[in-house]
Write a protein that holds these residues in place. Structure first.
Motif: not given
Ligand code: MG
Ligand code: MG
Length: 258
Positions: A125-132, A144-148, A152-153, A161-166
């Motif tokens: 699911r983390t890999k899938q979230s990357l593609y989303l 912000g659309d990327i992060g959203h 959400k997923y 979701v880790v906040r301290d690293l981006v």
């Protein structure tokens, strides 16, 4: 400032990003229970140098190795060493290359031996979230659309979701503007333009979002000691569809044969 890469620059960057995928495939060939993480690092460094590039992380901010290897509750920036991977571990392996003046930066989380179903789902699911997230990296959307999309997923499964690293811009520097958080509000942040190169890299925790740094000054781990997954691609923003510069294809060819 945010760099807009020319098509020529993007092609140079693509070579560097592809080399990261090929290097991680070399790691995929040998990763198994009982292997020391420093051994994976040696193989990666040799492969990168044999291909006419330099390790992108080694010496960056003083980081001592070619790979960041982060096991189980370690999120990112783990330092390879004599520690041996065990059956049931997961290991985020993040690799950077510097080739013809441009950095590639990509990460994949590997399952070592037999991993619990619940944790395998976290990886998938983390890999899938990357593609989303990548689906949102198109002209007219905002950062912000990327992060959203990512947030959400994964929060739908109860993950955090880790906040301290981006994530970040990538190019002649390993870390460029803009920052690309894996959380956010739809329609917020800077507008995405064609030719922006972004490293999108969700870091998703099974438990709480809070993380802390070890005394080694590098390793980031979850505060509740639950596992964390991490996948990263370099992409260039385009009209309609982002162009993914890095690849998991070579890695997954190896894994599918194992
Ligand atoms: Mg990385
Ligand atoms: Mg990165």
């Amino acid at each position: 400032m945010i760099y807009i890469k020319t098509d020529e620059e993007v092609e140079i960057q693509r070579k560097s990003s592809l080399l990261v995928g090929k290097t991680l495939a070399e790691v995929a060939k040998i990763i198994r229970p009982g292997i020391a993480t420093i051994e994976l690092d040696r193989v990666a460094e040799t492969f990168i140098r044999d291909n006419g590039a330099e390790p992108g992380f080694k010496g960056y901010g003083g980081f001592p190795a070619t790979l960041c290897i982060s096991v189980n509750d370690e999120v990112v920036h783990g330092i390879p060493g004599n520690r041996e991977l065990k059956d049931g571990d997961i290991a985020s392996i993040d690799c950077g290359t510097l080739m013809n003046g441009f950095y590639g930066d990509s990460a994949y989380t590997f399952a070592v031996g037999e991993v619990d179903k619940e944790i395998l789902l976290l990886l998938e699911r983390t890999k899938q979230s990357l593609y989303l997230g990548i689906e949102q990296a198109v002209v007219g959307k905002r950062v912000g659309d990327i992060g959203h999309a990512i947030q959400k997923y994964v929060e739908g499964f109860g993950y955090s979701v880790v906040r301290d690293l981006v994530g970040h811009g990538v190019g002649r520097n390993l870390h460029e503007n803009p920052e690309v958080p894996n959380f956010g509000r739809r329609g917020s942040g800077i507008k995405l333009k064609s030719g922006m190169c972004l490293a999108i890299e969700p870091m998703i925790n099974l438990g709480v979002k809070e993380v802390a740094q070890d005394e080694d000054g590098w390793t980031i781990r979850t505060k509740d000691a639950q596992p964390s997954a991490h996948f990263e691609h370099d992409v260039v923003v385009r009209n309609g569809k982002a162009d993914i510069l890095s690849t998991f294809e070579y890695i997954e060819q190896v894994l599918n044969k194992k």
